[in-house]
Design an enzyme around this catalytic site. Structure first.
Site, PDB file in Angstrom:
ATOM      1  N   HIS A   1      22.798  70.264 -30.468  1.00 49.72           N
ATOM      2  CA  HIS A   1      21.646  70.115 -29.546  1.00 49.72           C
ATOM      3  C   HIS A   1      21.976  71.020 -27.995  1.00 49.72           C
ATOM      4  O   HIS A   1      22.304  70.418 -27.136  1.00 49.72           O
ATOM      5  CB  HIS A   1      20.913  68.839 -29.065  1.00 49.72           C
ATOM      6  CG  HIS A   1      20.283  68.103 -30.215  1.00 49.72           C
ATOM      7  ND1 HIS A   1      18.788  68.319 -30.514  1.00 49.72           N
ATOM      8  CD2 HIS A   1      20.921  67.629 -31.260  1.00 49.72           C
ATOM      9  CE1 HIS A   1      18.721  67.558 -31.570  1.00 49.72           C
ATOM     10  NE2 HIS A   1      19.799  67.316 -32.039  1.00 49.72           N
TER      11      HIS A   1
ATOM     12  N   GLU B   1      20.062  72.093 -26.082  1.00 46.29           N
ATOM     13  CA  GLU B   1      18.817  71.949 -24.938  1.00 46.29           C
ATOM     14  C   GLU B   1      19.309  70.736 -24.199  1.00 46.29           C
ATOM     15  O   GLU B   1      18.863  70.411 -23.296  1.00 46.29           O
ATOM     16  CB  GLU B   1      17.576  71.777 -25.699  1.00 46.29           C
ATOM     17  CG  GLU B   1      17.307  70.473 -26.416  1.00 46.29           C
ATOM     18  CD  GLU B   1      17.957  70.270 -27.719  1.00 46.29           C
ATOM     19  OE1 GLU B   1      18.900  71.073 -27.999  1.00 46.29           O
ATOM     20  OE2 GLU B   1      17.499  69.415 -28.354  1.00 46.29           O
TER      21      GLU B   1
ATOM     22  N   CYS C   1      18.588  71.216 -35.120  1.00 42.78           N
ATOM     23  CA  CYS C   1      18.739  69.759 -35.733  1.00 42.78           C
ATOM     24  C   CYS C   1      17.506  69.892 -36.817  1.00 42.78           C
ATOM     25  O   CYS C   1      17.694  70.577 -37.635  1.00 42.78           O
ATOM     26  CB  CYS C   1      18.852  68.754 -34.855  1.00 42.78           C
ATOM     27  SG  CYS C   1      19.117  67.307 -35.777  1.00 42.78           S
TER      28      CYS C   1
END
Lengths: 93, 222
Positions: free
Chosen positions: B194, B196, B85
Protein backbone atom coordinates in the site's frame (compact mmCIF):
# COMPACT_ATOMS: atom_id res chain seq x y z
CA UNK A 1 -37.86 -25.67 -12.20
CA UNK A 2 -34.50 -27.04 -13.33
CA UNK A 3 -31.58 -27.25 -10.95
CA UNK A 4 -27.91 -27.42 -11.91
CA UNK A 5 -24.94 -28.01 -9.67
CA UNK A 6 -21.65 -26.25 -10.35
CA UNK A 7 -18.67 -27.70 -8.50
CA UNK A 8 -15.61 -25.47 -8.43
CA UNK A 9 -12.22 -26.78 -7.32
CA UNK A 10 -8.81 -25.12 -7.16
CA UNK A 11 -6.61 -26.48 -9.96
CA UNK A 12 -4.35 -29.30 -8.78
CA UNK A 13 -1.20 -27.21 -9.20
CA UNK A 14 -2.63 -24.26 -7.22
CA UNK A 15 -1.87 -24.15 -3.51
CA UNK A 16 -5.06 -24.61 -1.45
CA UNK A 17 -4.31 -23.10 1.98
CA UNK A 18 -7.83 -23.88 3.27
CA UNK A 19 -7.55 -27.53 2.31
CA UNK A 20 -4.13 -27.59 3.98
CA UNK A 21 -5.67 -26.24 7.20
CA UNK A 22 -8.27 -29.00 7.21
CA UNK A 23 -5.59 -31.59 6.42
CA UNK A 24 -3.65 -30.37 9.44
CA UNK A 25 -6.67 -30.54 11.73
CA UNK A 26 -7.84 -34.07 10.89
CA UNK A 27 -4.94 -36.01 12.52
CA UNK A 28 -5.29 -33.85 15.64
CA UNK A 29 -8.91 -35.08 15.83
CA UNK A 30 -7.81 -38.69 15.52
CA UNK A 31 -8.52 -39.22 11.80
CA UNK A 32 -5.45 -41.04 10.56
CA UNK A 33 -4.34 -41.92 7.05
CA UNK A 34 -5.59 -38.74 5.33
CA UNK A 35 -3.03 -37.82 2.69
CA UNK A 36 -4.65 -34.75 1.12
CA UNK A 37 -7.67 -32.43 1.35
CA UNK A 38 -8.74 -29.94 -1.29
CA UNK A 39 -11.51 -27.46 -0.54
CA UNK A 40 -13.81 -26.19 -3.28
CA UNK A 41 -17.21 -24.54 -3.71
CA UNK A 42 -20.58 -25.92 -4.75
CA UNK A 43 -23.23 -23.72 -6.36
CA UNK A 44 -26.83 -24.81 -6.86
CA UNK A 45 -28.42 -22.78 -9.64
CA UNK A 46 -32.17 -22.91 -10.16
CA UNK A 47 -33.49 -21.90 -13.57
CA UNK A 48 -37.04 -21.54 -14.87
CA UNK A 49 -38.30 -24.36 -17.08
CA UNK A 50 -37.07 -27.91 -17.49
CA UNK A 51 -33.47 -29.07 -17.56
CA UNK A 52 -32.09 -29.05 -21.10
CA UNK A 53 -28.86 -29.09 -23.04
CA UNK A 54 -29.30 -25.36 -23.71
CA UNK A 55 -29.85 -24.73 -20.00
CA UNK A 56 -26.72 -26.68 -19.19
CA UNK A 57 -24.74 -24.54 -21.67
CA UNK A 58 -26.13 -21.38 -20.11
CA UNK A 59 -25.04 -22.46 -16.61
CA UNK A 60 -21.65 -23.42 -18.00
CA UNK A 61 -21.31 -19.86 -19.31
CA UNK A 62 -22.29 -18.54 -15.84
CA UNK A 63 -19.53 -20.68 -14.35
CA UNK A 64 -16.93 -19.43 -16.84
CA UNK A 65 -17.99 -15.80 -16.41
CA UNK A 66 -18.50 -15.48 -12.67
CA UNK A 67 -18.74 -18.60 -10.52
CA UNK A 68 -15.22 -19.84 -11.26
CA UNK A 69 -11.97 -18.12 -12.14
CA UNK A 70 -10.54 -20.36 -14.89
CA UNK A 71 -7.06 -19.02 -14.13
CA UNK A 72 -6.96 -20.87 -10.81
CA UNK A 73 -10.06 -23.09 -10.73
CA UNK A 74 -11.63 -26.02 -12.60
CA UNK A 75 -15.38 -26.57 -12.60
CA UNK A 76 -18.00 -29.14 -13.57
CA UNK A 77 -21.68 -28.50 -14.31
CA UNK A 78 -24.45 -31.07 -14.10
CA UNK A 79 -28.25 -31.10 -13.87
CA UNK A 80 -29.77 -32.61 -10.71
CA UNK A 81 -33.31 -33.48 -9.71
CA UNK A 82 -34.67 -30.55 -7.66
CA UNK A 83 -35.88 -32.99 -4.97
CA UNK A 84 -32.49 -34.61 -4.66
CA UNK A 85 -30.90 -31.63 -2.93
CA UNK A 86 -33.87 -30.13 -1.06
CA UNK A 87 -34.96 -33.31 0.75
CA UNK A 88 -33.78 -33.47 4.34
CA UNK A 89 -32.31 -36.82 5.42
CA UNK A 90 -33.93 -38.66 8.31
CA UNK A 91 -32.13 -38.14 11.59
CA UNK A 92 -29.93 -41.13 12.31
CA UNK A 93 -29.70 -40.76 16.04
CA UNK B 1 -3.61 16.28 -13.19
CA UNK B 2 -6.93 14.72 -12.17
CA UNK B 3 -6.65 11.26 -10.65
CA UNK B 4 -9.87 9.37 -10.03
CA UNK B 5 -10.15 7.18 -6.92
CA UNK B 6 -12.95 4.62 -7.10
CA UNK B 7 -15.01 3.80 -4.02
CA UNK B 8 -16.62 0.37 -3.95
CA UNK B 9 -18.84 -0.76 -1.08
CA UNK B 10 -16.20 -1.93 1.41
CA UNK B 11 -13.35 0.24 0.12
CA UNK B 12 -11.38 1.42 3.13
CA UNK B 13 -8.29 3.02 1.61
CA UNK B 14 -10.00 5.39 -0.82
CA UNK B 15 -9.56 8.42 1.45
CA UNK B 16 -5.89 7.58 2.02
CA UNK B 17 -5.38 7.17 -1.74
CA UNK B 18 -7.03 10.54 -2.43
CA UNK B 19 -4.83 12.12 0.24
CA UNK B 20 -1.72 10.59 -1.32
CA UNK B 21 -2.76 12.02 -4.70
CA UNK B 22 -3.09 15.50 -3.19
CA UNK B 23 0.22 15.25 -1.30
CA UNK B 24 1.85 14.39 -4.64
CA UNK B 25 0.42 17.54 -6.21
CA UNK B 26 -2.50 16.01 -8.07
CA UNK B 27 -6.23 16.63 -7.89
CA UNK B 28 -8.15 13.67 -6.46
CA UNK B 29 -11.56 13.01 -8.01
CA UNK B 30 -13.94 10.70 -6.15
CA UNK B 31 -15.46 8.08 -8.47
CA UNK B 32 -18.38 5.83 -7.51
CA UNK B 33 -18.52 2.16 -8.48
CA UNK B 34 -22.11 2.45 -9.69
CA UNK B 35 -21.39 5.37 -12.04
CA UNK B 36 -20.33 4.35 -15.55
CA UNK B 37 -18.38 7.57 -16.04
CA UNK B 38 -14.74 8.47 -15.35
CA UNK B 39 -15.55 12.23 -15.34
CA UNK B 40 -12.57 13.11 -17.52
CA UNK B 41 -9.83 11.97 -15.14
CA UNK B 42 -6.28 11.47 -16.41
CA UNK B 43 -5.70 8.31 -14.37
CA UNK B 44 -7.56 5.96 -12.03
CA UNK B 45 -6.67 4.37 -8.69
CA UNK B 46 -8.56 1.30 -7.51
CA UNK B 47 -7.86 1.44 -3.78
CA UNK B 48 -7.66 -1.35 -1.24
CA UNK B 49 -10.37 -2.62 1.03
CA UNK B 50 -12.92 -5.38 0.87
CA UNK B 51 -15.17 -4.77 -2.08
CA UNK B 52 -18.55 -6.39 -2.52
CA UNK B 53 -18.10 -9.69 -4.30
CA UNK B 54 -15.33 -10.83 -2.02
CA UNK B 55 -17.92 -13.38 -0.85
CA UNK B 56 -17.25 -15.25 -4.07
CA UNK B 57 -13.60 -14.39 -4.81
CA UNK B 58 -11.83 -11.12 -4.14
CA UNK B 59 -12.86 -8.68 -6.88
CA UNK B 60 -15.03 -11.21 -8.74
CA UNK B 61 -18.26 -9.21 -8.57
CA UNK B 62 -16.78 -5.70 -8.32
CA UNK B 63 -15.18 -6.43 -11.67
CA UNK B 64 -18.68 -6.11 -13.16
CA UNK B 65 -19.40 -2.73 -11.50
CA UNK B 66 -20.51 -0.07 -14.01
CA UNK B 67 -17.36 2.02 -13.44
CA UNK B 68 -15.17 -0.98 -14.30
CA UNK B 69 -16.52 -1.23 -17.85
CA UNK B 70 -15.22 2.32 -18.36
CA UNK B 71 -11.90 1.51 -16.66
CA UNK B 72 -11.42 -1.54 -18.89
CA UNK B 73 -12.25 0.44 -22.05
CA UNK B 74 -9.96 3.35 -21.24
CA UNK B 75 -7.16 1.15 -19.90
CA UNK B 76 -7.08 -0.44 -23.35
CA UNK B 77 -6.49 3.06 -24.77
CA UNK B 78 -3.59 3.73 -22.42
CA UNK B 79 -5.24 5.36 -19.38
CA UNK B 80 -2.94 4.87 -16.38
CA UNK B 81 -4.64 2.60 -13.83
CA UNK B 82 -3.19 1.58 -10.45
CA UNK B 83 -4.86 -1.19 -8.45
CA UNK B 84 -3.68 -1.49 -4.86
CA UNK B 85 -4.35 -4.71 -2.91
CA UNK B 86 -8.08 -5.31 -3.50
CA UNK B 87 -7.66 -3.09 -6.56
CA UNK B 88 -4.95 -5.50 -7.80
CA UNK B 89 -7.39 -8.38 -7.29
CA UNK B 90 -10.08 -6.52 -9.26
CA UNK B 91 -7.62 -5.87 -12.12
CA UNK B 92 -6.81 -9.59 -12.32
CA UNK B 93 -10.49 -10.56 -12.24
CA UNK B 94 -11.10 -7.95 -14.98
CA UNK B 95 -8.40 -9.62 -17.13
CA UNK B 96 -6.54 -6.30 -17.33
CA UNK B 97 -3.69 -8.15 -15.61
CA UNK B 98 -2.82 -11.86 -15.86
CA UNK B 99 -2.80 -14.30 -12.97
CA UNK B 100 -4.80 -14.30 -9.75
CA UNK B 101 -4.43 -13.58 -6.04
CA UNK B 102 -5.13 -16.40 -3.59
CA UNK B 103 -5.18 -16.77 0.19
CA UNK B 104 -1.79 -16.32 1.85
CA UNK B 105 0.11 -19.60 2.08
CA UNK B 106 0.36 -19.27 5.89
CA UNK B 107 -3.41 -18.59 6.06
CA UNK B 108 -3.08 -15.56 8.31
CA UNK B 109 -3.55 -11.89 7.65
CA UNK B 110 -0.19 -10.15 7.36
CA UNK B 111 0.49 -6.51 8.26
CA UNK B 112 4.04 -5.19 8.24
CA UNK B 113 6.53 -2.78 6.77
CA UNK B 114 7.72 -4.59 3.65
CA UNK B 115 10.98 -4.16 1.75
CA UNK B 116 10.47 -4.09 -2.02
CA UNK B 117 12.56 -3.67 -5.12
CA UNK B 118 11.05 -1.53 -7.91
CA UNK B 119 12.20 -3.51 -10.94
CA UNK B 120 10.28 -1.66 -13.64
CA UNK B 121 10.36 2.13 -13.54
CA UNK B 122 8.96 2.53 -17.06
CA UNK B 123 5.30 2.63 -15.99
CA UNK B 124 3.54 5.94 -15.32
CA UNK B 125 3.21 4.88 -11.68
CA UNK B 126 6.86 4.02 -11.06
CA UNK B 127 8.70 6.53 -13.26
CA UNK B 128 9.92 8.58 -10.31
CA UNK B 129 11.85 5.62 -8.85
CA UNK B 130 15.38 4.71 -9.86
CA UNK B 131 15.56 1.28 -11.50
CA UNK B 132 15.93 -1.42 -8.84
CA UNK B 133 15.27 1.14 -6.09
CA UNK B 134 14.77 -0.56 -2.74
CA UNK B 135 11.90 0.90 -0.76
CA UNK B 136 9.85 0.13 2.35
CA UNK B 137 6.08 0.18 1.93
CA UNK B 138 3.45 -1.14 4.32
CA UNK B 139 1.79 -4.42 3.36
CA UNK B 140 -1.55 -5.70 4.71
CA UNK B 141 -3.47 -8.55 3.14
CA UNK B 142 -5.11 -11.90 3.69
CA UNK B 143 -5.30 -12.94 0.05
CA UNK B 144 -2.13 -11.55 -1.45
CA UNK B 145 -0.49 -14.62 -2.95
CA UNK B 146 0.11 -13.97 -6.65
CA UNK B 147 -0.24 -17.10 -8.79
CA UNK B 148 -0.09 -17.75 -12.52
CA UNK B 149 0.86 -20.71 -14.68
CA UNK B 150 4.47 -21.22 -15.76
CA UNK B 151 4.09 -19.73 -19.29
CA UNK B 152 2.50 -16.59 -17.81
CA UNK B 153 5.25 -16.25 -15.20
CA UNK B 154 7.89 -16.70 -17.92
CA UNK B 155 6.19 -14.02 -20.02
CA UNK B 156 6.02 -11.57 -17.09
CA UNK B 157 9.68 -12.13 -16.28
CA UNK B 158 10.82 -12.12 -19.91
CA UNK B 159 8.99 -8.90 -20.78
CA UNK B 160 10.13 -7.10 -17.63
CA UNK B 161 6.56 -6.82 -16.39
CA UNK B 162 7.35 -7.56 -12.74
CA UNK B 163 7.05 -4.01 -11.36
CA UNK B 164 7.88 -4.76 -7.73
CA UNK B 165 9.32 -7.79 -5.95
CA UNK B 166 9.39 -8.65 -2.25
CA UNK B 167 12.77 -8.53 -0.55
CA UNK B 168 13.52 -10.68 2.47
CA UNK B 169 10.89 -13.17 3.60
CA UNK B 170 8.07 -13.70 1.13
CA UNK B 171 5.04 -12.37 3.06
CA UNK B 172 2.25 -14.36 1.42
CA UNK B 173 3.58 -17.11 -0.84
CA UNK B 174 3.51 -15.06 -4.05
CA UNK B 175 5.19 -16.96 -6.87
CA UNK B 176 8.57 -15.50 -7.83
CA UNK B 177 8.19 -13.10 -4.85
CA UNK B 178 5.99 -10.93 -7.08
CA UNK B 179 4.52 -7.87 -5.34
CA UNK B 180 3.30 -6.04 -8.43
CA UNK B 181 2.99 -6.45 -12.20
CA UNK B 182 2.03 -4.41 -15.24
CA UNK B 183 0.14 -5.12 -18.46
CA UNK B 184 1.74 -5.40 -21.92
CA UNK B 185 1.09 -1.71 -22.62
CA UNK B 186 2.66 -0.70 -19.27
CA UNK B 187 -0.14 1.64 -18.19
CA UNK B 188 -1.98 -0.74 -15.81
CA UNK B 189 -0.19 -1.67 -12.59
CA UNK B 190 -1.35 -3.98 -9.82
CA UNK B 191 0.45 -3.77 -6.49
CA UNK B 192 -0.23 -5.73 -3.29
CA UNK B 193 1.56 -3.39 -0.82
CA UNK B 194 0.00 0.00 0.00
CA UNK B 195 2.03 3.03 -1.17
CA UNK B 196 -0.83 5.34 -0.11
CA UNK B 197 0.00 4.46 3.51
CA UNK B 198 3.67 5.41 3.08
CA UNK B 199 3.40 9.08 2.14
CA UNK B 200 3.94 10.82 5.47
CA UNK B 201 6.62 10.19 8.09
CA UNK B 202 4.08 10.74 10.87
CA UNK B 203 1.92 7.74 10.02
CA UNK B 204 4.14 5.14 8.46
CA UNK B 205 7.57 3.69 8.02
CA UNK B 206 8.48 6.60 5.76
CA UNK B 207 7.49 8.28 2.54
CA UNK B 208 8.75 5.71 0.05
CA UNK B 209 5.22 5.24 -1.35
CA UNK B 210 4.81 8.82 -2.48
CA UNK B 211 6.70 8.08 -5.70
CA UNK B 212 3.78 6.05 -7.01
CA UNK B 213 1.75 9.26 -7.08
CA UNK B 214 4.38 11.85 -8.00
CA UNK B 215 5.44 9.98 -11.15
CA UNK B 216 2.14 10.77 -12.86
CA UNK B 217 2.35 14.48 -12.12
CA UNK B 218 5.87 14.55 -13.58
CA UNK B 219 4.65 12.82 -16.76
CA UNK B 220 1.96 15.39 -17.50
CA UNK B 221 4.27 18.28 -16.64
CA UNK B 222 6.66 17.26 -19.42
Amino acid sequence: MARYVVDVMPKPEILDPQGKAVLGALPRLGFGGVTDVRQGKRFEVEVEGDASAAGLDEVRRMAETLLANPVIEDFTVQPVEPEATTEQPEPTS
Amino acid sequence: MKIGVVTFPGSLDDVDAARAVRLAGGEAVALWHGDADLHGVDAVVLPGGFSYGDYLRCGAISRFAPVMSEVVTWAGRGLPVLGICNGFQILCESHLLPGALIRNDHRTFVCRDQRLRIENNRTPWTSSYAENAEVTIVLKNGEGGFVADEPTLAMLEGEGRVVARYLGDNPNGSLHDIAGITNALGNVVGLMPHPEHAVEALTGAGTDGLGFFTGLAALTAR
